[in-house]
Scaffold this motif. Structure first.
Motif, PDB file in Angstrom:
ATOM      1  N   ARG A   3     -19.451 -17.236  11.606  1.00 32.62           N
ATOM      2  CA  ARG A   3     -20.574 -18.176  11.662  1.00 32.62           C
ATOM      3  C   ARG A   3     -20.827 -18.561  13.121  1.00 32.62           C
ATOM      4  O   ARG A   3     -19.913 -18.973  13.829  1.00 32.62           O
ATOM      5  N   VAL A   4     -22.094 -18.440  13.546  1.00 31.68           N
ATOM      6  CA  VAL A   4     -22.465 -18.714  14.935  1.00 31.68           C
ATOM      7  C   VAL A   4     -23.539 -19.805  14.971  1.00 31.68           C
ATOM      8  O   VAL A   4     -24.527 -19.742  14.214  1.00 31.68           O
ATOM      9  N   LEU A   5     -23.349 -20.774  15.844  1.00 31.96           N
ATOM     10  CA  LEU A   5     -24.370 -21.793  16.090  1.00 31.96           C
ATOM     11  C   LEU A   5     -25.049 -21.477  17.413  1.00 31.96           C
ATOM     12  O   LEU A   5     -24.384 -21.403  18.451  1.00 31.96           O
ATOM     13  N   VAL A   6     -26.354 -21.281  17.394  1.00 35.10           N
ATOM     14  CA  VAL A   6     -27.135 -21.000  18.595  1.00 35.10           C
ATOM     15  C   VAL A   6     -27.818 -22.287  19.040  1.00 35.10           C
ATOM     16  O   VAL A   6     -28.582 -22.884  18.267  1.00 35.10           O
ATOM     17  N   LEU A  12     -38.194 -19.798  20.855  1.00 37.03           N
ATOM     18  CA  LEU A  12     -38.266 -18.344  20.946  1.00 37.03           C
ATOM     19  C   LEU A  12     -36.919 -17.739  21.338  1.00 37.03           C
ATOM     20  O   LEU A  12     -36.537 -16.674  20.844  1.00 37.03           O
ATOM     21  N   VAL A  13     -36.214 -18.423  22.228  1.00 40.96           N
ATOM     22  CA  VAL A  13     -34.891 -17.946  22.623  1.00 40.96           C
ATOM     23  C   VAL A  13     -33.938 -18.001  21.437  1.00 40.96           C
ATOM     24  O   VAL A  13     -33.196 -17.047  21.162  1.00 40.96           O
ATOM     25  N   ARG A  14     -33.957 -19.115  20.718  1.00 41.93           N
ATOM     26  CA  ARG A  14     -33.092 -19.248  19.537  1.00 41.93           C
ATOM     27  C   ARG A  14     -33.392 -18.159  18.514  1.00 41.93           C
ATOM     28  O   ARG A  14     -32.488 -17.525  17.965  1.00 41.93           O
ATOM     29  N   GLN A  15     -34.674 -17.934  18.273  1.00 37.44           N
ATOM     30  CA  GLN A  15     -35.059 -16.945  17.264  1.00 37.44           C
ATOM     31  C   GLN A  15     -34.637 -15.541  17.674  1.00 37.44           C
ATOM     32  O   GLN A  15     -34.185 -14.747  16.842  1.00 37.44           O
ATOM     33  N   ALA A  31     -29.648 -25.105  16.705  1.00 37.96           N
ATOM     34  CA  ALA A  31     -29.815 -26.498  17.137  1.00 37.96           C
ATOM     35  C   ALA A  31     -30.640 -26.487  18.416  1.00 37.96           C
ATOM     36  O   ALA A  31     -30.512 -25.578  19.236  1.00 37.96           O
ATOM     37  N   GLY A  32     -31.507 -27.513  18.574  1.00 41.95           N
ATOM     38  CA  GLY A  32     -32.430 -27.530  19.696  1.00 41.95           C
ATOM     39  C   GLY A  32     -32.003 -28.370  20.882  1.00 41.95           C
ATOM     40  O   GLY A  32     -32.703 -28.399  21.898  1.00 41.95           O
ATOM     41  N   ASP A  33     -30.867 -29.061  20.789  1.00 38.31           N
ATOM     42  CA  ASP A  33     -30.357 -29.836  21.928  1.00 38.31           C
ATOM     43  C   ASP A  33     -28.884 -30.124  21.703  1.00 38.31           C
ATOM     44  O   ASP A  33     -28.327 -29.822  20.646  1.00 38.31           O
ATOM     45  N   LEU A 103     -25.170 -14.224  30.421  1.00 40.76           N
ATOM     46  CA  LEU A 103     -26.562 -14.312  30.838  1.00 40.76           C
ATOM     47  C   LEU A 103     -27.460 -14.215  29.613  1.00 40.76           C
ATOM     48  O   LEU A 103     -27.123 -13.528  28.646  1.00 40.76           O
ATOM     49  N   LYS A 104     -28.600 -14.860  29.680  1.00 41.42           N
ATOM     50  CA  LYS A 104     -29.507 -14.829  28.533  1.00 41.42           C
ATOM     51  C   LYS A 104     -30.137 -13.459  28.312  1.00 41.42           C
ATOM     52  O   LYS A 104     -30.705 -13.208  27.251  1.00 41.42           O
TER      53      LYS A 104
END
Length: 218
Positions: A3-6, A12-15, A31-33, A103-104
Motif C-alpha cells: 500500500r502506497v500513499l502519494v 496531476l502529479v498525484r494522478q 493526499a494533497g498536503d 526525482l519527480k
C-alpha cells in the motif's frame, strides 16, 4: 499487496504517480498536503509514503517528521520527492526521517523499484540528487574538526562501510568492494546505525558527509 500513499499538492502529479504505481501492482491512496498525509497514514496504514516537500498547510519535511515520530510503534518509510532546485530541502527531509529521495521525473520502473526497496529496508537514493547532495557538503566552508557524535566510536572497517553508505552504495556493492559477505555488511550497518544513534541509512548518509567522509572511487 503493498500500500502506497502519494502526497503532492498537484493533482496531476498525484494522478500520474498513482497510475504508474497501480500498473505496477500497488494499492494507492492520495493526499494533497502534509496534514492530510498524517491523517491518511493513521487511517490507511500505508506501507510506504511518497512525500512531496513543498506543499501548503503543512510541508513535506514537517509531515515526514510527524509521521516518523508517530507513537504507535509503526515505522512507515517515507520517500521524499524532490527536484534539482530543491536540494537544500533534501538534508532537512533526511534529518526528519525520510528513508531516501527521488526525482519527480523518475522512470516507472525506478519508482516501483524504489517502493519495493523502501519496504525491504533498502536505501532509496536518486544517484543524481545524491551527487548534488555531495556537492552541497563539499561546497560548505570548512568546520572545526569535530566529527558528529558517534563517529569516533566506529571501527576502521565501520568507517569504510559508512563512507560507502555516504556514496549511496548498496549492501551488495559494499560487500563486493570490501570483499566481505553480505551478512557481514548487514552486521556492520546495524552496528553503525546504533553507534551513530540514527534511524536508517538515509540519516547515516548525512552523518557521513558532515563527518567529511569521501569515497575516492566515486
Amino acid at each position: 499487496m503493498i500500500r502506497v500513499l502519494v502526497v503532492d499538492d498537484q493533482a496531476l502529479v498525484r494522478q500520474g504517480l498513482r497510475l504508474i504505481l497501480e500498473l505496477a501492482g500497488f494499492e494507492v491512496t492520495e493526499a494533497g498536503d502534509g496534514a492530510a498525509a498524517i491523517a491518511a497514514v493513521d487511517e490507511k496504514r500505508p506501507d510506504v509514503v511518497l512525500m512531496d516537500l513543498h506543499m501548503p498547510v503543512l510541508d513535506g519535511v514537517e509531515a515526514t517528521q510527524r509521521i516518523v515520530a508517530g507513537g504507535d510503534g509503526r515505522r512507515t518509510p517515507v520517500i521524499a520527492l524532490t527536484t534539482f532546485n530543491a536540494d537544500e530541502h533534501v538534508v532537512s527531509a533526511l534529518r526528519a526521517g525520510a528513508v531516501g529521495f527521488l526525482l519527480k521525473d523518475v522512470t516507472s520502473e525506478g519508482l516501483a523499484d524504489a517502493v519495493r526497496r523502501a519496504v525491504d529496508g533498502e536505501p532509496v537514493m536518486a544517484p543524481s540528487v545524491l551527487a548534488r547532495l555531495m556537492d552541497h557538503f563539499a561546497a560548505r566552508p570548512p568546520r572545526p574538526p569535530a566529527p558528529p557524535a558517534g563517529v569516533a566510536e566506529l571501527s576502521e572497517r565501520e568507517l569504510e562501510v559508512l563512507t560507502r553508505i555516504g556514496a549511496g552504495l548498496s549492501n551488495a556493492e559494499i560487500a563486493a568492494e570490501l570483499v566481505i559477505s553480505m551478512a557481514t555488511v548487514k552486521t556492520h550497518v546495524r552496528h553503525i546505525l546504533a553507534k551513530l544513534d540514527v534511524r536508517d541509512r538515509a540519516q547515516a548518509i548525512v552523518v557521513a558527509h558532515e563527518a567529511g567522509l569521501r569515497h575516492g572511487a566515486r
